[in-house]
Design a protein around this motif. Structure first.
Motif, mmCIF file in Angstrom:
data_model
loop_
_atom_site.group_PDB
_atom_site.id
_atom_site.type_symbol
_atom_site.label_atom_id
_atom_site.label_comp_id
_atom_site.label_asym_id
_atom_site.label_seq_id
_atom_site.Cartn_x
_atom_site.Cartn_y
_atom_site.Cartn_z
ATOM 1 N N LYS A 35 33.017 23.972 45.730
ATOM 2 C CA LYS A 35 33.353 25.373 45.890
ATOM 3 C C LYS A 35 34.314 25.811 44.791
ATOM 4 O O LYS A 35 35.225 25.083 44.429
ATOM 5 N N ASP A 36 34.082 26.997 44.288
ATOM 6 C CA ASP A 36 34.934 27.560 43.261
ATOM 7 C C ASP A 36 36.021 28.384 43.956
ATOM 8 O O ASP A 36 35.755 29.478 44.442
ATOM 9 N N ARG A 37 37.223 27.863 44.001
ATOM 10 C CA ARG A 37 38.325 28.512 44.720
ATOM 11 C C ARG A 37 38.634 29.891 44.138
ATOM 12 O O ARG A 37 38.915 30.832 44.873
ATOM 13 N N LYS A 38 38.564 30.002 42.837
ATOM 14 C CA LYS A 38 38.833 31.286 42.192
ATOM 15 C C LYS A 38 37.823 32.334 42.647
ATOM 16 O O LYS A 38 38.197 33.452 43.022
ATOM 17 N N GLN A 39 36.550 31.978 42.644
ATOM 18 C CA GLN A 39 35.513 32.917 43.057
ATOM 19 C C GLN A 39 35.633 33.263 44.533
ATOM 20 O O GLN A 39 35.411 34.403 44.928
ATOM 21 N N GLU A 40 36.018 32.292 45.350
ATOM 22 C CA GLU A 40 36.221 32.559 46.779
ATOM 23 C C GLU A 40 37.314 33.599 46.985
ATOM 24 O O GLU A 40 37.168 34.517 47.787
ATOM 25 N N ARG A 41 38.412 33.449 46.247
ATOM 26 C CA ARG A 41 39.506 34.416 46.364
ATOM 27 C C ARG A 41 39.067 35.798 45.900
ATOM 28 O O ARG A 41 39.378 36.799 46.543
ATOM 29 N N LEU A 42 38.368 35.856 44.777
ATOM 30 C CA LEU A 42 37.897 37.152 44.275
ATOM 31 C C LEU A 42 36.939 37.805 45.266
ATOM 32 O O LEU A 42 36.996 39.019 45.476
ATOM 33 N N ASP A 43 36.087 37.007 45.885
ATOM 34 C CA ASP A 43 35.173 37.541 46.908
ATOM 35 C C ASP A 43 35.952 38.071 48.111
ATOM 36 O O ASP A 43 35.630 39.123 48.655
ATOM 37 N N MET A 44 36.993 37.336 48.523
ATOM 38 C CA MET A 44 37.836 37.794 49.637
ATOM 39 C C MET A 44 38.483 39.135 49.306
ATOM 40 O O MET A 44 38.544 40.036 50.154
ATOM 41 N N ILE A 45 38.951 39.272 48.065
ATOM 42 C CA ILE A 45 39.602 40.513 47.641
ATOM 43 C C ILE A 45 38.591 41.653 47.615
ATOM 44 O O ILE A 45 38.869 42.747 48.130
ATOM 45 N N ARG A 46 37.425 41.408 47.044
ATOM 46 C CA ARG A 46 36.389 42.458 46.978
ATOM 47 C C ARG A 46 35.979 42.927 48.371
ATOM 48 O O ARG A 46 35.859 44.118 48.632
ATOM 49 N N ILE A 47 35.779 41.993 49.269
ATOM 50 C CA ILE A 47 35.393 42.339 50.641
ATOM 51 C C ILE A 47 36.513 43.118 51.322
ATOM 52 O O ILE A 47 36.264 44.102 52.017
ATOM 53 N N PHE A 48 37.746 42.687 51.104
ATOM 54 C CA PHE A 48 38.892 43.391 51.685
ATOM 55 C C PHE A 48 38.936 44.838 51.182
ATOM 56 O O PHE A 48 39.143 45.766 51.968
ATOM 57 N N VAL A 49 38.735 45.023 49.891
ATOM 58 C CA VAL A 49 38.755 46.373 49.321
ATOM 59 C C VAL A 49 37.615 47.212 49.890
ATOM 60 O O VAL A 49 37.817 48.360 50.295
ATOM 61 N N ILE A 50 36.430 46.655 49.947
ATOM 62 C CA ILE A 50 35.269 47.393 50.463
ATOM 63 C C ILE A 50 35.504 47.819 51.917
ATOM 64 O O ILE A 50 35.206 48.949 52.290
ATOM 65 N N CYS A 51 36.063 46.931 52.711
ATOM 66 C CA CYS A 51 36.266 47.220 54.138
ATOM 67 C C CYS A 51 37.459 48.127 54.410
ATOM 68 O O CYS A 51 37.512 48.767 55.459
ATOM 69 N N ASN A 52 38.413 48.181 53.493
ATOM 70 C CA ASN A 52 39.658 48.900 53.770
ATOM 71 C C ASN A 52 39.997 49.991 52.769
ATOM 72 O O ASN A 52 41.089 50.565 52.835
ATOM 73 N N ALA A 53 39.117 50.303 51.847
ATOM 74 C CA ALA A 53 39.423 51.268 50.793
ATOM 75 C C ALA A 53 39.787 52.639 51.339
ATOM 76 O O ALA A 53 40.560 53.374 50.730
ATOM 77 N N TYR A 54 39.263 52.986 52.485
ATOM 78 C CA TYR A 54 39.497 54.315 53.061
ATOM 79 C C TYR A 54 40.910 54.475 53.627
ATOM 80 O O TYR A 54 41.354 55.578 53.909
ATOM 81 N N ARG A 55 41.607 53.373 53.819
ATOM 82 C CA ARG A 55 42.949 53.472 54.382
ATOM 83 C C ARG A 55 43.987 53.131 53.309
ATOM 84 O O ARG A 55 43.649 52.707 52.218
ATOM 85 N N ASN A 56 45.237 53.324 53.637
ATOM 86 C CA ASN A 56 46.320 53.062 52.702
ATOM 87 C C ASN A 56 46.528 51.552 52.584
ATOM 88 O O ASN A 56 47.022 50.919 53.499
ATOM 89 N N ILE A 57 46.125 50.981 51.462
ATOM 90 C CA ILE A 57 46.253 49.538 51.223
ATOM 91 C C ILE A 57 47.473 49.304 50.341
ATOM 92 O O ILE A 57 47.571 49.881 49.268
ATOM 93 N N SER A 58 48.353 48.447 50.794
ATOM 94 C CA SER A 58 49.487 48.069 49.947
ATOM 95 C C SER A 58 49.182 46.726 49.291
ATOM 96 O O SER A 58 48.313 45.972 49.753
ATOM 97 N N LEU A 59 49.907 46.439 48.262
ATOM 98 C CA LEU A 59 49.765 45.145 47.599
ATOM 99 C C LEU A 59 50.099 44.021 48.577
ATOM 100 O O LEU A 59 49.453 42.977 48.577
ATOM 101 N N ASP A 60 51.077 44.272 49.454
ATOM 102 C CA ASP A 60 51.449 43.266 50.463
ATOM 103 C C ASP A 60 50.290 42.961 51.404
ATOM 104 O O ASP A 60 50.105 41.817 51.824
ATOM 105 N N ASP A 61 49.490 43.983 51.743
ATOM 106 C CA ASP A 61 48.337 43.775 52.628
ATOM 107 C C ASP A 61 47.341 42.790 52.022
ATOM 108 O O ASP A 61 46.898 41.847 52.681
ATOM 109 N N VAL A 62 46.987 43.020 50.779
ATOM 110 C CA VAL A 62 45.982 42.165 50.144
ATOM 111 C C VAL A 62 46.543 40.776 49.868
ATOM 112 O O VAL A 62 45.840 39.779 49.988
ATOM 113 N N VAL A 63 47.824 40.700 49.522
ATOM 114 C CA VAL A 63 48.471 39.407 49.279
ATOM 115 C C VAL A 63 48.451 38.561 50.553
ATOM 116 O O VAL A 63 48.140 37.370 50.516
#
Length: 142
Positions: A35-63
């Motif tokens: 498994k590519d850990r870097k790609q897994e993290r990037l996928d997690m971030i992309r999915i998080f953005v797609i699912c939560n873009a409509y609300r106020n996302i802070s850097l702390d939330d994604v971290v």
């Protein structure tokens, strides 16, 4: 190969072994793929953005979602994507806004809030920075 006799099977196996090194982009069935850990993290971030873009996302939330500290996350994201997380998030939101401006007949302020911006002047500035025109001009051009 199951219908071949022993000699034919051996011959087929030798032919396959000769072909395998020539295939660069093939995956052997049953082969363990690390498994590519870097790609897994990037996928997690992309999915998080797609699912939560409509609300106020802070850097702390994604971290918190990715399980990294803020400094490591910012460095990782900038090196991986080539832009800051906020720039990436704003670009995604502007892309959503463009789709709504093309498809929907709702006000620009409603679109602003719908795609996650909380300030209309800031939305207009970011939109103009990325698209080279205001949201209303963009709508008229479509």
């Amino acid at each position: 190969m199951y219908k071949q006799n022993d000699v034919e099977r051996l011959s087929s196996l030798i032919r396959l072994l000769a072909i395998l090194p020539l295939a660069d982009k093939t995956h052997t069935v049953g082969k363990y793929k690390e498994k590519d850990r870097k790609q897994e993290r990037l996928d997690m971030i992309r999915i998080f953005v797609i699912c939560n873009a409509y609300r106020n996302i802070s850097l702390d939330d994604v971290v918190r979602h990715v399980g990294m500290n803020k400094s490591a996350f910012c460095t990782f994201f900038k090196q991986s994507i080539g832009k800051t997380f906020i720039t990436y998030l704003n670009e995604y939101r502007i892309k959503l806004a463009c789709q709504l401006l093309k498809q929907e007949n709702i006000s620009i302020s409603e679109i602003c809030y719908h795609v996650g911006f909380t300030d209309i002047p800031y939305f207009n500035r970011v939109f103009k920075k990325h698209k080279g025109c205001s949201p209303s001009q963009y709508r008229c051009e479509q």
